[in-house]
Design a protein around this motif. Sequence first.
Motif, PDB file in Angstrom:
ATOM      1  N   ARG A 181       2.476  49.025   7.573  1.00 51.62           N
ATOM      2  CA  ARG A 181       2.035  48.893   6.186  1.00 51.62           C
ATOM      3  C   ARG A 181       0.569  48.457   6.242  1.00 51.62           C
ATOM      4  NH1 ARG A 181       4.625  47.866   1.253  1.00 51.62           N
ATOM      5  NH2 ARG A 181       3.605  46.307  -0.036  1.00 51.62           N
ATOM      6  N   PHE A 196      -3.767  48.486   4.963  1.00 50.25           N
ATOM      7  CA  PHE A 196      -4.753  48.502   3.872  1.00 50.25           C
ATOM      8  C   PHE A 196      -6.137  48.247   4.455  1.00 50.25           C
ATOM      9  CE2 PHE A 196      -5.245  43.832   3.553  1.00 50.25           C
ATOM     10  CZ  PHE A 196      -4.099  43.408   4.223  1.00 50.25           C
ATOM     11  N   HIS A 228      -8.536  37.663   2.146  1.00 50.18           N
ATOM     12  CA  HIS A 228      -9.284  38.926   2.221  1.00 50.18           C
ATOM     13  C   HIS A 228      -9.440  39.515   0.821  1.00 50.18           C
ATOM     14  CE1 HIS A 228      -5.046  40.129   2.030  1.00 50.18           C
ATOM     15  NE2 HIS A 228      -5.523  41.119   1.304  1.00 50.18           N
ATOM     16  N   THR A 230      -8.838  43.184  -0.820  1.00 48.31           N
ATOM     17  CA  THR A 230      -8.310  44.530  -0.562  1.00 48.31           C
ATOM     18  C   THR A 230      -9.221  45.575  -1.208  1.00 48.31           C
ATOM     19  OG1 THR A 230      -6.047  43.693  -0.505  1.00 48.31           O
ATOM     20  CG2 THR A 230      -6.305  46.046  -0.904  1.00 48.31           C
ATOM     21  N   PHE A 281      -5.318  50.364  -0.655  1.00 48.25           N
ATOM     22  CA  PHE A 281      -3.981  50.115  -0.119  1.00 48.25           C
ATOM     23  C   PHE A 281      -3.323  51.453   0.214  1.00 48.25           C
ATOM     24  CE2 PHE A 281       0.607  49.671  -0.742  1.00 48.25           C
ATOM     25  CZ  PHE A 281       0.876  48.635   0.138  1.00 48.25           C
ATOM     26  N   ALA A 339      -3.455  54.405  -2.621  1.00 46.37           N
ATOM     27  CA  ALA A 339      -3.082  54.054  -4.003  1.00 46.37           C
ATOM     28  C   ALA A 339      -4.341  54.055  -4.855  1.00 46.37           C
ATOM     29  CB  ALA A 339      -2.433  52.677  -4.018  1.00 46.37           C
ATOM     30  N   GLU A 389      -3.988  54.048  -8.488  1.00 46.81           N
ATOM     31  CA  GLU A 389      -3.620  53.778  -9.886  1.00 46.81           C
ATOM     32  C   GLU A 389      -4.344  52.573 -10.487  1.00 46.81           C
ATOM     33  OE1 GLU A 389      -0.149  52.160  -7.365  1.00 46.81           O
ATOM     34  OE2 GLU A 389      -1.536  53.840  -7.327  1.00 46.81           O
ATOM     35  N   ASN A 390      -4.728  51.600  -9.622  1.00 47.40           N
ATOM     36  CA  ASN A 390      -5.384  50.399 -10.154  1.00 47.40           C
ATOM     37  C   ASN A 390      -6.894  50.498 -10.012  1.00 47.40           C
ATOM     38  OD1 ASN A 390      -2.901  49.216 -10.670  1.00 47.40           O
ATOM     39  ND2 ASN A 390      -2.773  48.385  -8.598  1.00 47.40           N
ATOM     40  N   HIS A 396     -11.072  40.692  -5.527  1.00 53.00           N
ATOM     41  CA  HIS A 396     -10.507  39.342  -5.630  1.00 53.00           C
ATOM     42  C   HIS A 396      -9.830  38.962  -4.317  1.00 53.00           C
ATOM     43  CE1 HIS A 396      -7.094  41.956  -6.405  1.00 53.00           C
ATOM     44  NE2 HIS A 396      -6.341  40.968  -5.930  1.00 53.00           N
ATOM     45  N   THR A 404      -6.669  36.870  -3.024  1.00 53.23           N
ATOM     46  CA  THR A 404      -5.443  36.187  -3.457  1.00 53.23           C
ATOM     47  C   THR A 404      -5.356  34.850  -2.724  1.00 53.23           C
ATOM     48  OG1 THR A 404      -4.326  38.267  -3.901  1.00 53.23           O
ATOM     49  CG2 THR A 404      -2.923  36.359  -3.510  1.00 53.23           C
ATOM     50  N   ARG A 438       0.464  32.791  -4.072  1.00 56.22           N
ATOM     51  CA  ARG A 438       1.481  33.706  -4.582  1.00 56.22           C
ATOM     52  C   ARG A 438       2.593  32.880  -5.222  1.00 56.22           C
ATOM     53  NH1 ARG A 438       0.228  38.684  -3.164  1.00 56.22           N
ATOM     54  NH2 ARG A 438      -0.861  39.054  -1.211  1.00 56.22           N
ATOM     55  N   SER A 484       0.161  44.556   7.344  1.00 56.43           N
ATOM     56  CA  SER A 484       0.957  43.411   6.902  1.00 56.43           C
ATOM     57  C   SER A 484       2.372  43.560   7.416  1.00 56.43           C
ATOM     58  CB  SER A 484       0.942  43.282   5.380  1.00 56.43           C
ATOM     59  OG  SER A 484       1.511  44.405   4.785  1.00 56.43           O
ATOM     60  N   TYR A 533      -0.745  38.940   8.125  1.00 55.87           N
ATOM     61  CA  TYR A 533      -1.707  40.047   8.167  1.00 55.87           C
ATOM     62  C   TYR A 533      -2.397  40.053   9.520  1.00 55.87           C
ATOM     63  CZ  TYR A 533      -1.227  40.117   3.094  1.00 55.87           C
ATOM     64  OH  TYR A 533      -0.736  40.193   1.831  1.00 55.87           O
TER      65      TYR A 533
HETATM   66  O1  3AM Z   1      -5.007  41.283  -1.335  1.00 54.37           O
HETATM   67  P1  3AM Z   1      -4.118  41.425  -2.521  1.00 54.37           P
HETATM   68  O2  3AM Z   1      -3.099  40.352  -2.645  1.00 54.37           O
HETATM   69  O3  3AM Z   1      -4.859  41.684  -3.764  1.00 54.37           O
HETATM   70  O4  3AM Z   1      -1.058  43.045  -3.396  1.00 54.37           O
HETATM   71  C1  3AM Z   1      -1.195  43.569  -2.105  1.00 54.37           C
HETATM   72  C2  3AM Z   1      -2.304  42.926  -1.339  1.00 54.37           C
HETATM   73  O5  3AM Z   1      -3.385  42.782  -2.225  1.00 54.37           O
HETATM   74  C3  3AM Z   1      -1.701  44.995  -2.182  1.00 54.37           C
HETATM   75  O6  3AM Z   1      -2.249  45.240  -0.908  1.00 54.37           O
HETATM   76  C4  3AM Z   1      -2.692  44.011  -0.360  1.00 54.37           C
HETATM   77  C5  3AM Z   1      -2.112  43.826   1.036  1.00 54.37           C
HETATM   78  O7  3AM Z   1      -0.714  43.849   0.970  1.00 54.37           O
HETATM   79  N1  3AM Z   1      -0.658  45.942  -2.509  1.00 54.37           N
HETATM   80  C6  3AM Z   1       0.638  45.892  -2.136  1.00 54.37           C
HETATM   81  N2  3AM Z   1       1.299  46.960  -2.642  1.00 54.37           N
HETATM   82  C7  3AM Z   1       0.395  47.686  -3.332  1.00 54.37           C
HETATM   83  C8  3AM Z   1       0.448  48.916  -4.073  1.00 54.37           C
HETATM   84  N3  3AM Z   1       1.583  49.611  -4.204  1.00 54.37           N
HETATM   85  C9  3AM Z   1      -0.855  47.039  -3.255  1.00 54.37           C
HETATM   86  N4  3AM Z   1      -1.952  47.515  -3.846  1.00 54.37           N
HETATM   87  C10 3AM Z   1      -1.825  48.674  -4.548  1.00 54.37           C
HETATM   88  N5  3AM Z   1      -0.672  49.357  -4.657  1.00 54.37           N
END
Ligand code: 3AM
Length: 200
Positions: free
Chosen positions: A31, A33, A68, A70, A73, A143, A145-146, A151, A153, A156, A182, A191
Amino acid sequence: KGLSLARPAIEASRRRPWRCCAAWMAEASQRVFLALWPGAEVAGRLQHIALEAEKRCGSRRMRRDTLHITLAFLGEVAESRLPLIGEAMATLQAGRFRLRIDTSGYWAHNRIVWAGCRAWPAQLDGLVGDIRCALADAGLPVATENAFFPHVTLLRKAQAVAALPEFESIDWPVDAWVLAASSPASDGVGYRRLTGWPLT
Ligand code: 3AM
């Protein structure tokens, strides 16, 4: 008669998931990123904010070595395809920049507390756009979509609080981006940085 006609179709649909499953089980995946990873000093200052926030929000704090930003992803990628990510990233050229971490917030939808930037240099948006395009061009599952919002994190499973800790802004010189993986760990998610590329 109806039943006997239907049976081959049922049998075929029972067989197919098994074949899929067998192919999927045959190869390990990770998994992954792409991210910005802070140096020791910036990570230490972010951890300090996380410790202060934890006192108020009662939650699961990210370990210092996992902090970190991101950039993109990918999710699960078969190990045999991981070199494609390296090849795609090696085509990119981007310049160094500095980030100013000067704000924090809480997102109710995923219950995280984060630290981030009120504004950030255009080079960062450019880098994220280039990374996402290069991955998509290589047929990798990025991904999209966002919309990108840089930022880190910090916590959690946090509870909403009226006010997060104030902090002096952090100057983060960015000179590389990394590929990270991860995996579940005893204290949440772990990570690992796999490799990285310099900004010039
Ligand atoms: O660093 P952050 O916490 O912002 O939230 C997950 C984490 O981001 C994000 O990837 C980072 C490492 O796991 N993440 C997990 N699933 C995701 C998804 N489906 C995702 N980001 C976008 N789409």
